[in-house]
Design an enzyme around this catalytic site. Structure first.
Site, PDB file in Angstrom:
ATOM      1  CG  ASP A   5      -1.683   1.229   1.429  1.00 23.08           C
ATOM      2  OD1 ASP A   5      -2.360   1.644   0.472  1.00 23.08           O
ATOM      3  OD2 ASP A   5      -1.628   1.813   2.526  1.00 23.08           O
ATOM      4  CG  ASP A  17      -1.552   7.870   0.808  1.00 21.50           C
ATOM      5  OD1 ASP A  17      -0.603   8.673   0.837  1.00 21.50           O
ATOM      6  OD2 ASP A  17      -2.413   7.870  -0.088  1.00 21.50           O
TER       7      ASP A  17
END
Length: 219
Positions: free
Chosen positions: A14, A16
């Site tokens: 991922d 953020d």
């Protein structure tokens, strides 16, 4: 201290909260959105993390709102705002240690925004990036992680996913990968999973020419 070792053929990240900390930008953006439409921002912030912006806009749309236009505005604001974005500690060193053909980024941000944020903290652009622009359904649906694994030429079950949000962990579990929680997220999807505060305690070693790698987490 002790080491935990997991074997994998690819690593899926991922962005953020996992590779970059963009909390300040995200909160500024959603606060402006809430002020424009006279909406309480706290319920928005409670669910926005890890989800495509359009999904959040649609969930809180007021009467007469053009969801597509509002989403485009939010994304434009975020691309132009990198103040306060920082690297998750250890992210640059970990990515630099990996074969570029063995890792990917799967993010609910759009492609332009994802590359802008990674560039702003000096992280290398991934050869495989699956963004909100590349999927029909966002996290917690596993589509993004499945696509990334396919582009890397591996079975999702052979991948390790690094995630920091509930929806992302649900997506990782649904695609069959092994999730590792980055940060302090607490939720049903995180129960029983390996957890690291950041990426400084993570290293990778290649297993000969097998195409497999060991992920070593020191805790």
């Amino acid at each position: 201290m002790s080491d935990t070792t997991l074997s994998a053929e690819a690593f899926l990240f991922d962005m953020d909260g996992t590779l970059v900390d963009s909390t300040k930008v995200v909160e500024r953006t959603w606060r402006r959105f809430a002020e424009r439409h006279r909406i309480d921002v706290e319920p928005i912030l409670a669910v926005a993390h890890g989800r495509p912006a359009r999904d959040t806009v649609a969930a809180f749309a007021v009467e007469g709102m053009d969801v597509d236009a509002e989403t485009e505005r939010l994304q434009s604001e975020e691309v132009d705002d990198v103040e306060g974005i920082t690297e998750i500690p250890g992210a640059a060193d970990l990515l630099a240690s990996l074969d570029p053909d063995r890792w990917a980024v799967v993010t609910s941000a759009g492609t332009e925004l994802a590359l802008r944020r990674m560039e702003s903290v000096g992280l290398p652009p991934p050869r495989v990036l699956v963004s909100a622009d590349d999927v029909t359904v966002g996290k917690p649906d596993p589509e993004g992680y499945r696509k990334a694994a396919e582009r890397l030429g591996v079975d999702p079950v052979a991948g390790i996913v690094f995630e920091d949000a509930e929806v992302g962990l649900l997506a990782a579990r649904a695609c069959g990968a092994t999730p590792v929680v980055v940060g302090d997220h607490v939720g049903p999807a995180a129960e029983g999973l390996l957890r690291v505060p950041d990426l400084r305690s993570v290293r990778v070693r290649t297993i000969g020419d097998t195409g497999k790698m060991d992920l070593v987490i020191t805790r």
